[in-house]
Design a protein around this motif. Structure first.
Motif, mmCIF file in Angstrom:
data_model
loop_
_atom_site.group_PDB
_atom_site.id
_atom_site.type_symbol
_atom_site.label_atom_id
_atom_site.label_comp_id
_atom_site.label_asym_id
_atom_site.label_seq_id
_atom_site.Cartn_x
_atom_site.Cartn_y
_atom_site.Cartn_z
ATOM 1 N N UNK A 83 0.721 -1.239 -0.209
ATOM 2 C CA UNK A 83 -0.079 0.030 -0.138
ATOM 3 C C UNK A 83 0.765 1.352 -0.071
ATOM 4 N N UNK A 84 1.855 1.165 0.936
ATOM 5 C CA UNK A 84 2.741 2.284 0.903
ATOM 6 C C UNK A 84 3.719 2.609 -0.346
ATOM 7 N N UNK A 85 4.050 1.350 -1.064
ATOM 8 C CA UNK A 85 4.752 1.536 -2.074
ATOM 9 C C UNK A 85 3.827 2.191 -3.255
ATOM 10 N N UNK A 86 2.693 1.896 -3.365
ATOM 11 C CA UNK A 86 1.691 2.345 -4.352
ATOM 12 C C UNK A 86 1.587 3.672 -3.873
ATOM 13 N N UNK A 87 1.500 4.205 -2.913
ATOM 14 C CA UNK A 87 1.264 5.548 -2.559
ATOM 15 C C UNK A 87 2.545 6.509 -2.772
ATOM 16 N N UNK A 88 3.798 5.890 -2.515
ATOM 17 C CA UNK A 88 5.137 6.562 -3.087
ATOM 18 C C UNK A 88 5.074 6.635 -4.576
#
Length: 118
Positions: A83-88
């Protein structure tokens, strides 16, 4: 330094060799040089660690053994990291954890040793 981080160690993961060294990793044995982070979950969260990692990590890899990646220990960590990878917006892989091998002592706290911080 990040509040809640108890310790870090450098090692190798992701390859098939049972006894990797810096030399074998550089020759392409499939391992990546990695940082293991131990943290106190009462002082910080995995999400906070991943947010910091993805904010500072580079998706650029000069050599395969230096790629940025996350090796998740379980499904919950994988979901958080993805999730955080996608957001980044950074194309940094989130992989299943593989066997860990501690790096040689001279690699531990390398930057601190090089710049006299230790």
């Amino acid at each position: 330094s990040l509040p809640g981080v108890v310790s870090t160690s450098v090692g190798y993961t992701g390859g098939a060799s049972s006894n990797p060294t810096y030399s074998t990793v550089c020759r392409g044995d499939g391992h990546t040089e990695a940082l293991k982070v131990e943290y106190d979950p009462t002082k910080t969260s995995y999400e906070a660690l991943m947010t910091r990692f993805f904010a500072e990590a580079s998706a650029h890899k000069s050599k395969p053994q230096y790629m940025s990646a996350v090796w998740a220990q379980n499904a919950e960590q994988r979901a958080t990291a993805e999730r955080i990878a996608r957001q980044s917006g950074k194309p940094i892989p989130v992989l299943d954890a593989k066997q860990w091998h501690d790096a040689e002592e001279y690699h531990q706290h390398y930057i601190d040793k090089q710049y006299g911080r230790r």
